[in-house]
Motif scaffolding. Sequence first.
Motif, short mmCIF file in Angstrom:
data_model
loop_
_atom_site.label_atom_id
_atom_site.label_comp_id
_atom_site.label_asym_id
_atom_site.label_seq_id
_atom_site.Cartn_x
_atom_site.Cartn_y
_atom_site.Cartn_z
N GLU A 120 36.36 29.69 45.07
CA GLU A 120 37.31 30.78 45.32
C GLU A 120 37.71 31.47 44.02
N GLN A 168 35.88 31.68 41.32
CA GLN A 168 34.74 32.47 40.88
C GLN A 168 34.61 33.74 41.72
N ALA A 169 34.86 33.65 43.01
CA ALA A 169 34.81 34.85 43.87
C ALA A 169 35.92 35.83 43.53
N THR A 170 37.10 35.32 43.22
CA THR A 170 38.22 36.18 42.84
C THR A 170 37.91 36.92 41.55
N GLN A 176 34.94 37.67 40.52
CA GLN A 176 33.92 38.65 40.90
C GLN A 176 34.56 39.92 41.46
N ASP A 177 35.56 39.74 42.31
CA ASP A 177 36.22 40.88 42.95
C ASP A 177 37.10 41.67 41.97
N SER A 178 37.64 40.99 40.98
CA SER A 178 38.62 41.64 40.10
C SER A 178 38.01 42.24 38.83
N ILE A 183 36.30 44.61 36.77
CA ILE A 183 35.84 46.01 36.84
C ILE A 183 35.61 46.55 35.44
N ARG A 210 32.55 44.79 33.10
CA ARG A 210 31.49 44.35 34.02
C ARG A 210 30.15 44.14 33.31
N TYR A 242 38.37 32.62 33.03
CA TYR A 242 38.08 33.87 33.74
C TYR A 242 36.76 34.46 33.26
N ASN A 290 29.00 34.64 37.19
CA ASN A 290 28.72 35.64 38.22
C ASN A 290 27.61 36.59 37.77
#
Length: 131
Positions: free
Chosen positions: A8, A10-12, A14-16, A18, A21, A98, A105
Amino acid sequence: MKDIIVDEFQATVQDSLIRHRSILDIMTKLSESNSRINRAVAKAVTNHGCIKINAQKQQIPDDASLDNITEFLSYQIEGKLCDNCREVLEEEIGNNLYYLAALCNALDLNLFDIILEQKEKIETLGKFSML
């Protein structure tokens, strides 16, 4: 459960992520976060004085074995982190995690799998794992 937390996280990330990148941005931010951790430890010594580094050659008796060697080794730190230094270090280590997750990712690596593989290697090799 622990794998879910790491996945979770790692997914968070990925989503955050920007702004940084690009793989080059991620690599340099990870390096910078390592430096900030080192700086925070140094500041705990030099500015706050809550810890002291007493670095010297580790004294290990000739007859020490790998089974009891940790009895003779120390981290060479005296004192305890004050609340402020602890808070700063926790934040800097969090930032480091982070960007480590962001690197995973970018390279399609699973951080939990890496942690698990490393844990298994350490358990298998024991004290020989990082000689």
